[in-house]
Design a protein around this motif. Sequence first.
Motif, mmCIF file in Angstrom:
data_model
loop_
_atom_site.group_PDB
_atom_site.id
_atom_site.type_symbol
_atom_site.label_atom_id
_atom_site.label_comp_id
_atom_site.label_asym_id
_atom_site.label_seq_id
_atom_site.Cartn_x
_atom_site.Cartn_y
_atom_site.Cartn_z
ATOM 1 N N GLN A 152 4.211 5.793 -12.928
ATOM 2 C CA GLN A 152 4.314 6.549 -11.825
ATOM 3 C C GLN A 152 3.740 5.970 -10.689
ATOM 4 O O GLN A 152 4.496 6.400 -9.489
ATOM 5 N N LEU A 153 3.054 4.808 -10.938
ATOM 6 C CA LEU A 153 2.343 4.123 -9.665
ATOM 7 C C LEU A 153 3.339 2.822 -9.278
ATOM 8 O O LEU A 153 2.929 2.139 -8.350
ATOM 9 N N GLY A 154 4.590 2.875 -10.073
ATOM 10 C CA GLY A 154 5.345 1.696 -9.627
ATOM 11 C C GLY A 154 5.369 0.521 -10.610
ATOM 12 O O GLY A 154 6.061 -0.469 -10.362
ATOM 13 N N ALA A 155 4.403 0.707 -11.684
ATOM 14 C CA ALA A 155 4.805 -0.656 -12.558
ATOM 15 C C ALA A 155 6.021 -0.522 -13.199
ATOM 16 O O ALA A 155 6.751 0.576 -13.470
ATOM 17 N N ALA A 156 6.574 -1.918 -13.577
ATOM 18 C CA ALA A 156 7.977 -2.019 -14.037
ATOM 19 C C ALA A 156 7.886 -2.005 -15.752
ATOM 20 O O ALA A 156 8.841 -1.283 -16.064
ATOM 21 N N ASP A 157 6.848 -2.015 -15.975
ATOM 22 C CA ASP A 157 6.600 -1.841 -17.388
ATOM 23 C C ASP A 157 5.143 -1.884 -17.817
ATOM 24 O O ASP A 157 4.369 -2.298 -17.275
ATOM 25 N N TYR A 158 4.744 -1.600 -19.286
ATOM 26 C CA TYR A 158 3.469 -1.486 -19.666
ATOM 27 C C TYR A 158 3.444 -2.108 -21.336
ATOM 28 O O TYR A 158 4.396 -1.864 -22.240
ATOM 29 N N ILE A 159 2.541 -2.835 -21.672
ATOM 30 C CA ILE A 159 2.340 -3.412 -22.999
ATOM 31 C C ILE A 159 0.771 -3.560 -23.387
ATOM 32 O O ILE A 159 0.144 -4.009 -22.573
ATOM 33 N N SER A 160 0.843 -3.317 -24.518
ATOM 34 C CA SER A 160 -0.581 -3.627 -24.891
ATOM 35 C C SER A 160 -0.703 -5.267 -25.373
ATOM 36 O O SER A 160 0.301 -5.804 -25.879
ATOM 37 N N LYS A 161 -1.852 -5.650 -25.461
ATOM 38 C CA LYS A 161 -2.033 -7.032 -25.654
ATOM 39 C C LYS A 161 -1.658 -7.254 -27.169
ATOM 40 O O LYS A 161 -1.226 -8.262 -27.304
ATOM 41 N N ALA A 162 -1.893 -6.442 -28.016
ATOM 42 C CA ALA A 162 -1.641 -6.604 -29.299
ATOM 43 C C ALA A 162 -0.091 -6.887 -29.725
ATOM 44 O O ALA A 162 0.358 -7.314 -30.648
ATOM 45 N N SER A 163 1.053 -6.169 -28.860
ATOM 46 C CA SER A 163 2.331 -6.152 -28.706
ATOM 47 C C SER A 163 2.853 -7.531 -28.096
ATOM 48 O O SER A 163 3.825 -7.643 -28.210
ATOM 49 N N ILE A 164 2.003 -8.240 -27.249
ATOM 50 C CA ILE A 164 2.572 -9.451 -26.423
ATOM 51 C C ILE A 164 3.158 -10.573 -27.536
ATOM 52 O O ILE A 164 2.403 -10.915 -28.248
ATOM 53 N N ASN A 165 4.174 -10.747 -27.273
ATOM 54 C CA ASN A 165 4.749 -12.251 -27.917
ATOM 55 C C ASN A 165 5.743 -12.692 -26.797
ATOM 56 O O ASN A 165 6.474 -12.069 -25.980
ATOM 57 N N PRO B 82 5.558 -6.018 -2.622
ATOM 58 C CA PRO B 82 6.525 -5.026 -2.831
ATOM 59 C C PRO B 82 7.861 -5.391 -3.283
ATOM 60 O O PRO B 82 8.340 -4.711 -4.398
ATOM 61 N N GLN B 83 8.148 -6.502 -3.522
ATOM 62 C CA GLN B 83 9.261 -7.089 -4.120
ATOM 63 C C GLN B 83 8.978 -7.378 -5.856
ATOM 64 O O GLN B 83 10.033 -7.709 -6.496
ATOM 65 N N ALA B 84 7.644 -7.552 -6.061
ATOM 66 C CA ALA B 84 7.360 -7.884 -7.408
ATOM 67 C C ALA B 84 7.380 -6.853 -8.445
ATOM 68 O O ALA B 84 7.200 -5.808 -8.159
ATOM 69 N N ALA B 85 7.691 -7.247 -9.811
ATOM 70 C CA ALA B 85 7.664 -6.301 -10.888
ATOM 71 C C ALA B 85 6.281 -6.500 -11.357
ATOM 72 O O ALA B 85 5.969 -7.710 -11.643
ATOM 73 N N VAL B 86 5.503 -5.376 -11.386
ATOM 74 C CA VAL B 86 4.421 -5.334 -12.187
ATOM 75 C C VAL B 86 4.289 -4.932 -13.387
ATOM 76 O O VAL B 86 4.521 -3.513 -13.625
ATOM 77 N N PHE B 87 3.470 -5.742 -14.435
ATOM 78 C CA PHE B 87 3.595 -5.388 -15.497
ATOM 79 C C PHE B 87 2.022 -4.964 -15.897
ATOM 80 O O PHE B 87 1.036 -5.993 -15.987
ATOM 81 N N MET B 88 1.776 -3.908 -16.364
ATOM 82 C CA MET B 88 0.404 -3.422 -16.810
ATOM 83 C C MET B 88 0.055 -3.939 -18.192
ATOM 84 O O MET B 88 0.827 -3.397 -19.107
ATOM 85 N N ILE B 89 -1.051 -4.415 -18.578
ATOM 86 C CA ILE B 89 -1.357 -5.072 -20.041
ATOM 87 C C ILE B 89 -2.952 -4.538 -20.058
ATOM 88 O O ILE B 89 -3.685 -4.351 -19.281
ATOM 89 N N THR B 90 -3.134 -4.009 -21.386
ATOM 90 C CA THR B 90 -4.448 -3.691 -21.767
ATOM 91 C C THR B 90 -4.728 -3.925 -23.258
ATOM 92 O O THR B 90 -3.787 -4.102 -24.001
ATOM 93 N N GLY B 91 -5.832 -3.746 -23.679
ATOM 94 C CA GLY B 91 -6.041 -4.169 -25.120
ATOM 95 C C GLY B 91 -5.987 -2.947 -25.590
ATOM 96 O O GLY B 91 -6.323 -2.715 -27.043
ATOM 97 N N GLN B 92 -5.711 -1.564 -25.241
ATOM 98 C CA GLN B 92 -5.710 -0.063 -25.707
ATOM 99 C C GLN B 92 -4.356 0.175 -25.530
ATOM 100 O O GLN B 92 -3.784 0.170 -24.300
#
Length: 369
Positions: free
Chosen positions: A96-109, A75-85
């Motif tokens: 809404q489910l508690g993720a700290a952020d969201y990023i597509s794999k194409a945007s990862i650097n 529960p203390q962790a920041a969860v970052f959702m990543i996806t190819g889409q």
Amino acid sequence: MGDYAILIVDDDDGDRKMITRLLSRTGLGLVIEEARSTEELSSIETEHLDAVFLDYLLPGASGLNVLSKVRSRWPQAAVFMITGQGDEDLAKSAIQLGAADYISKASINGAALERMLKTGVGAARMQWKLDEQRRDLATFSEVLVHDFKAPIRAVNYLVEQIAEDIEAGQMEDVQESLRLLQKSSRHMLETIKSLSDHIRFDREEVFTDIAGSDLIDQALNALSQDLAEAGAVIDLDQVDATSRIYCRAPQIAQVLQNLIANATKFSRDGPPEISLRLESGPNGHLFEVSDRGIGIAKDQTERIFEPFKRAPGTTGIAGTGLGLATCKKVVLRHGGRIWCRSEPGKGTQIAFELPYGPGCAAEDRSRVG
């Protein structure tokens, strides 16, 4: 403790390696673990994580469903959702489910990952503190309602009784009522102290490098009168005097004090026999407090670390049920873990492990390989 403990959950080997490589280039202190599936996720033993990078599509599971499980376990962790889409609806659902952020794999650097870590982990830690303060306020209220009713009624009754006995000139009865009044007063003071110990660990204290034996000495000195009155026998033969611990020293000394006090309190017939152990293990420093007391049933060894949970058979022994909950709270805040082994009628061993820190890692790891 400057390291970020990070878990990457992704079934694609290439993507995991890419994220690991980019994270390693941020210049941040990182301890990284990896998992390829929900099955591997279940086998992760780490108690504390600062961040989780979670792939949306895992074999046989939806990332949003896994997100709830990850949030529940860490529960203390920041969860970052990543996806190819890049899906804005998915991003909204993840947040809404508690993720700290969201990023597509194409945007990862590297810059994006560093920004996410610093911002997301900071926000997650702040939210955890706020949630913990709310829990502690609820604990405070519950203690006041639950644990103070009986002693307050007893004090009111005894005050009335003393007034009547003084008026009647029955001074022997007055002395007995005063003794009981002092007992009720001590009970309330002990309850307040226990509650204060549980809550005050919300305040941050500085991590320092200290000899583990000094922490044990502090705990024993604080309990010297209680140990002497109980005739306790303390065995220190298994304490490694060379171990140095990187911790919030007053808090770890308090943990040891609570565990030794419990070992004294729950002894069987005869003087308490308590053994202390401190050694350097493969994952950190291991402390253990063992006794030959009344013991705990196997199905209670996890519940005793919950607030207000006391093992069966302890009725009539003073305590609020907050001591071990406080110990767990402190150990988890140090990134460690705590557990109990016990057998009714034969004794209890409570151990906790603290990770190595900047002041001691090189020396101790060289000894344990």
